[in-house]
Design a protein around this motif. Structure first.
Motif, PDB file in Angstrom:
ATOM      1  N   PRO A 188       0.702  -1.169  -0.088  1.00 32.50           N
ATOM      2  CA  PRO A 188       0.017  -0.124   0.023  1.00 32.50           C
ATOM      3  C   PRO A 188       0.775   1.258   0.000  1.00 32.50           C
ATOM      4  N   ARG A 189       2.125   1.209   0.674  1.00 31.06           N
ATOM      5  CA  ARG A 189       2.716   2.590   0.767  1.00 31.06           C
ATOM      6  C   ARG A 189       3.818   2.365  -0.710  1.00 31.06           C
ATOM      7  N   ILE A 190       3.608   3.371  -1.361  1.00 34.50           N
ATOM      8  CA  ILE A 190       4.517   3.632  -2.671  1.00 34.50           C
ATOM      9  C   ILE A 190       5.201   4.826  -2.628  1.00 34.50           C
ATOM     10  N   GLY A 191       6.371   4.599  -3.273  1.00 36.76           N
ATOM     11  CA  GLY A 191       7.389   5.794  -3.445  1.00 36.76           C
ATOM     12  C   GLY A 191       7.709   5.704  -5.182  1.00 36.76           C
ATOM     13  N   LEU A 192       7.554   6.994  -5.394  1.00 34.11           N
ATOM     14  CA  LEU A 192       7.823   7.111  -6.835  1.00 34.11           C
ATOM     15  C   LEU A 192       9.008   8.018  -6.915  1.00 34.11           C
ATOM     16  N   VAL A 193      10.148   7.524  -7.743  1.00 31.64           N
ATOM     17  CA  VAL A 193      11.559   8.006  -7.944  1.00 31.64           C
ATOM     18  C   VAL A 193      11.595   8.195  -9.533  1.00 31.64           C
ATOM     19  N   THR A 194      11.867   9.309  -9.775  1.00 33.92           N
ATOM     20  CA  THR A 194      12.030   9.837 -11.286  1.00 33.92           C
ATOM     21  C   THR A 194      13.182  10.562 -11.366  1.00 33.92           C
ATOM     22  N   HIS A 195      13.818  10.512 -12.561  1.00 28.94           N
ATOM     23  CA  HIS A 195      14.875  11.790 -12.873  1.00 28.94           C
ATOM     24  C   HIS A 195      14.058  12.890 -13.007  1.00 28.94           C
ATOM     25  N   ALA A 196      14.934  14.162 -12.797  1.00 23.28           N
ATOM     26  CA  ALA A 196      14.041  15.512 -12.878  1.00 23.28           C
ATOM     27  C   ALA A 196      13.259  15.863 -13.858  1.00 23.28           C
ATOM     28  N   THR A 197      13.746  15.171 -15.171  1.00 25.10           N
ATOM     29  CA  THR A 197      12.920  15.499 -16.392  1.00 25.10           C
ATOM     30  C   THR A 197      11.686  14.807 -16.645  1.00 25.10           C
ATOM     31  N   ASP A 198      11.463  13.657 -15.611  1.00 30.09           N
ATOM     32  CA  ASP A 198      10.366  12.787 -15.996  1.00 30.09           C
ATOM     33  C   ASP A 198       9.144  13.051 -15.188  1.00 30.09           C
ATOM     34  N   VAL A 199       7.872  12.582 -15.785  1.00 31.93           N
ATOM     35  CA  VAL A 199       6.504  12.874 -15.104  1.00 31.93           C
ATOM     36  C   VAL A 199       6.276  14.164 -14.561  1.00 31.93           C
ATOM     37  N   PRO A 200       6.390  15.449 -15.479  1.00 33.93           N
ATOM     38  CA  PRO A 200       6.311  16.699 -14.884  1.00 33.93           C
ATOM     39  C   PRO A 200       4.668  17.040 -14.431  1.00 33.93           C
ATOM     40  N   THR A 201       3.912  16.215 -14.742  1.00 37.51           N
ATOM     41  CA  THR A 201       2.463  16.404 -14.218  1.00 37.51           C
ATOM     42  C   THR A 201       2.107  15.602 -13.043  1.00 37.51           C
ATOM     43  N   PHE A 202       2.941  15.020 -12.393  1.00 38.42           N
ATOM     44  CA  PHE A 202       2.641  14.151 -11.518  1.00 38.42           C
ATOM     45  C   PHE A 202       1.929  14.869 -10.090  1.00 38.42           C
ATOM     46  N   GLY A 203       2.199  16.054  -9.907  1.00 30.96           N
ATOM     47  CA  GLY A 203       1.682  16.631  -8.906  1.00 30.96           C
ATOM     48  C   GLY A 203       0.269  17.105  -9.131  1.00 30.96           C
ATOM     49  N   SER A 204      -0.227  17.404 -10.281  1.00 34.80           N
ATOM     50  CA  SER A 204      -1.688  17.688 -10.353  1.00 34.80           C
ATOM     51  C   SER A 204      -2.269  16.136 -10.459  1.00 34.80           C
ATOM     52  N   PHE A 205      -1.668  15.210 -10.904  1.00 36.98           N
ATOM     53  CA  PHE A 205      -2.064  13.859 -10.912  1.00 36.98           C
ATOM     54  C   PHE A 205      -2.493  13.507  -9.468  1.00 36.98           C
ATOM     55  N   GLN A 206      -1.631  13.656  -8.704  1.00 39.97           N
ATOM     56  CA  GLN A 206      -1.600  13.184  -7.299  1.00 39.97           C
ATOM     57  C   GLN A 206      -2.866  13.965  -6.679  1.00 39.97           C
ATOM     58  N   HIS A 207      -2.752  15.005  -6.650  1.00 38.57           N
ATOM     59  CA  HIS A 207      -3.980  16.096  -6.219  1.00 38.57           C
ATOM     60  C   HIS A 207      -5.235  15.571  -6.731  1.00 38.57           C
ATOM     61  N   SER A 208      -5.468  15.323  -7.998  1.00 38.62           N
ATOM     62  CA  SER A 208      -6.822  14.947  -8.469  1.00 38.62           C
ATOM     63  C   SER A 208      -7.366  13.795  -8.171  1.00 38.62           C
ATOM     64  N   PHE A 209      -6.520  12.707  -7.925  1.00 35.65           N
ATOM     65  CA  PHE A 209      -6.957  11.434  -7.292  1.00 35.65           C
ATOM     66  C   PHE A 209      -6.579  11.334  -5.807  1.00 35.65           C
ATOM     67  N   GLY A 210      -6.239  12.218  -5.065  1.00 33.30           N
ATOM     68  CA  GLY A 210      -5.994  11.913  -3.739  1.00 33.30           C
ATOM     69  C   GLY A 210      -5.296  10.892  -3.101  1.00 33.30           C
ATOM     70  N   LEU A 211      -4.081  10.733  -3.873  1.00 37.05           N
ATOM     71  CA  LEU A 211      -3.122   9.534  -3.683  1.00 37.05           C
ATOM     72  C   LEU A 211      -2.018  10.111  -2.799  1.00 37.05           C
ATOM     73  N   ASP A 212      -1.899   9.165  -1.556  1.00 38.18           N
ATOM     74  CA  ASP A 212      -0.817   9.402  -0.843  1.00 38.18           C
ATOM     75  C   ASP A 212       0.512   8.813  -1.079  1.00 38.18           C
ATOM     76  N   ILE A 213       1.359   9.142  -2.106  1.00 45.08           N
ATOM     77  CA  ILE A 213       2.492   8.751  -2.470  1.00 45.08           C
ATOM     78  C   ILE A 213       3.601   9.774  -2.426  1.00 45.08           C
ATOM     79  N   GLU A 214       4.675   9.024  -2.165  1.00 45.14           N
ATOM     80  CA  GLU A 214       5.801  10.021  -2.046  1.00 45.14           C
ATOM     81  C   GLU A 214       6.616  10.060  -3.228  1.00 45.14           C
ATOM     82  N   HIS A 215       6.921  11.279  -3.550  1.00 44.55           N
ATOM     83  CA  HIS A 215       7.551  11.420  -4.769  1.00 44.55           C
ATOM     84  C   HIS A 215       9.049  12.046  -4.602  1.00 44.55           C
ATOM     85  N   ARG A 216       9.934  11.466  -5.443  1.00 35.42           N
ATOM     86  CA  ARG A 216      11.414  11.957  -5.152  1.00 35.42           C
ATOM     87  C   ARG A 216      11.904  11.997  -6.519  1.00 35.42           C
TER      88      ARG A 216
END
Length: 536
Positions: free
Chosen positions: A114-142
């Motif tokens: 259940p506890r997920i960490g998302l680790v990407t390079h600085a150029t990857d997944v630029p829309t993750f912040g809005s995606f996480q907010h829209s779906f109410g996900l509790d995911i740690e992104h680094r």
């Protein structure tokens, strides 16, 4: 009883490997396996060479192979792509995860823990912040930049109770080293899109005339064709100015009359710059506004009706690490001037239909035979863009202003066109030196080509009378541009009426080169004006 045998479709012949674009894929870890699954889908459209290395090792191996092999485009993902981008002599297409990749990867990770960490390079997944907010996900992104950053991100997430990692191949490697399961962020579709973009890029480069060892003449011939010749003071000063400006990253505005060699100067700036990317050229006046936007900036899939699946790489991105030459910059429509200004100031390009920009490292050299200050005053060209383009400026002399170089140029063009020695008599050569050359060096080369066709090698000296029979332009002696009493404006602020254009063309004996020079516009612009006047 009749027996029907199964019908087999005949196998299409394999394409000639020498005619296919060459793509090298660079990958490590899990991405290597994913690439291996997708490569067979494209092996009839490109010659694909996997290189299973990363970072410094990949740069060393690719550098060695490029000295003996040809490559059109490199494909890589994540931090590997970011590291290679500025260190290779060939264009690079990154494998980029999209929103669907992220959703699928998170769904797989959720089934693990259940506890997920998302680790990407600085150029990857630029829309993750809005995606996480829209779906109410509790995911740690680094986000990380270096390998050490990635290792630190994993250690921090593990210390905070994260149980599974979604990320790039490097992130997953580090996660598994500390006992955390990993899910690769990329999907087969994202890899397919990278291949489609790479193939589109090779087509774009071919259309723009970018050099390719596989498709063009030997390098020695190209260098001779692009030589900047002349012993006059004007040409020596020009070469010194190019040498001074070439190492700098500032934009350069090249001005001069038609046929003076603006693209040649841009190529010289690129060749002496040390930039390892391609030289890409685009004539802003030769393409309609609707097509020009897509050609220059590219577009995303679904950006408009008929948009190609997977989108398209624009010339700004195609010139990554190199030089983008924009000829006839005064013809660039105002809406696109705003977008070009963003590229120059922010060092990023926004494709048509995209919401997130792509960073680019490109030097822009612009050229015009119009007076941009006049266009600025007429509110047809952005003042801020003009100042940005004219950070460095080169003004080219007309051929008449360095006519002592004409004998050298004539001999060069005869050699370039296949004749070892100039056949002109001294009298014929003197007439060429006395001519005003409204079309400048381009006109000289075209007339030499005509002479070569009429007077094959080995027929002795070509007399003045014989030359004039084939070059009737030389009978009249038009005054040189800018001479007293002439009415040759540097630029026109408004298009002449259709009747005036036709009259000017008639006065010039149908010579569009000369008519364009008198108007202070390019031949391309004159052709467009005449075509639009005829259609009106």
């Amino acid at each position: 009883m009749s027996i029907s045998l199964p019908r087999h479709r005949p196998r299409l012949p394999d394409p000639d490997p020498g005619s296919l674009p060459v793509i090298w894929t660079v990958s490590v870890s899990r991405l290597t396996g994913l690439l291996g699954d997708v490569i067979p889908e494209f092996d009839r459209r490109a010659r694909i060479v996997p290189i299973n290395l990363g970072f410094e090792e990949a740069v060393d191996v690719i550098g060695q192979r490029l000295r003996r092999e040809h490559c059109d485009v490199v494909i890589a993902g994540g931090s590997n792509a970011a590291y290679l981008r500025s260190r290779l002599e060939v264009p690079l297409v990154p494998i980029q995860a999209n929103g669907f990749d992220l959703m699928e990867a998170l769904a797989r990770a959720r089934r693990i823990a259940p506890r997920i960490g998302l680790v990407t390079h600085a150029t990857d997944v630029p829309t993750f912040g809005s995606f996480q907010h829209s779906f109410g996900l509790d995911i740690e992104h680094r986000r990380f930049v270096t390998r050490e950053d990635a290792r630190d991100c994993i250690a921090d997430l593990r210390a905070n109770g994260i149980e599974v990692i979604v990320g790039t191949g490097m992130a997953i490697d580090h996660a598994e080293q500390v006992g955390l399961p990993g899910v690769l962020l990329y999907s087969a579709d994202s890899v397919r899109q990278a291949f489609e973009h790479a193939l589109e890029l090779t087509q774009t480069l071919a259309r723009s005339g970018a050099p390719s060892p596989r498709r063009h003449a030997p390098a020695r011939r190209r260098e001779a064709d692009h030589a900047l010749l002349g012993d006059s003071a004007a040409m020596q000063q020009l070469r010194a100015q190019i040498a001074l400006y070439a190492p700098h990253q500032s934009t350069v505005l090249v001005t001069g009359a038609t046929g003076t060699g603006k693209e040649l100067v841009a190529r010289q700036l690129h060749a002496a710059s040390g930039r390892r990317g391609r030289f890409i050229a685009l004539n802003c006046g030769a393409i309609s506004e609707s097509l020009l936007e897509a050609e220059l900036f590219g577009y995303n899939e679904g950006a408009f009706t008929g948009a190609r699946r997977g989108g398209r790489v624009g010339l700004v991105e195609a010139a990554e690490g190199g030089t983008l030459f924009l000829d006839e910059i005064g013809e660039l429509p105002l809406p696109l001037q705003t977008r070009l200004l963003r590229v120059l100031e922010e060092r990023e390009v926004l494709r048509v239909g995209a919401t997130e920009p792509t960073p680019v490292d490109v030097r822009v050299v612009a050229a015009t035979l119009q007076t941009l200050e006049t266009l600025v005053d007429a509110q047809r060209f952005r003042r801020d863009l003009y100042y940005r383009l004219a950070a460095l400026r080169i003004d080219l002399p007309t051929l008449h202003e360095h006519r002592q170089d004409i004998p050298l140029l004539v001999a060069h063009f005869f050699r370039l066109l296949g004749t070892m020695d100039s056949p002109l008599s001294a009298e014929a050569l003197q007439r060429l030196c006395d001519y005003a050359w409204p079309g400048n060096v381009r006109e000289l080369r075209n007339l030499v080509d005509r002479l070569r066709i009429h007077w094959p090698a080995g027929q002795g000296a070509l007399s003045l009378a014989q030359m004039l029979a084939w070059l009737p332009e030389l009978h009249g002696q038009p005054r040189p541009p800018g001479a007293a009493g002439t009415a040759l404006p540097a630029a026109v602020s408004a298009r002449p009426a259709a009747a005036d254009l036709q009259q000017l063309l008639a006065d010039c004996g149908g010579n569009r080169e000369q008519a364009a020079a008198q108007l202070g516009i390019s031949r391309t612009t004159l052709w467009r004006w005449l075509r639009e006047a005829a259609a009106a």
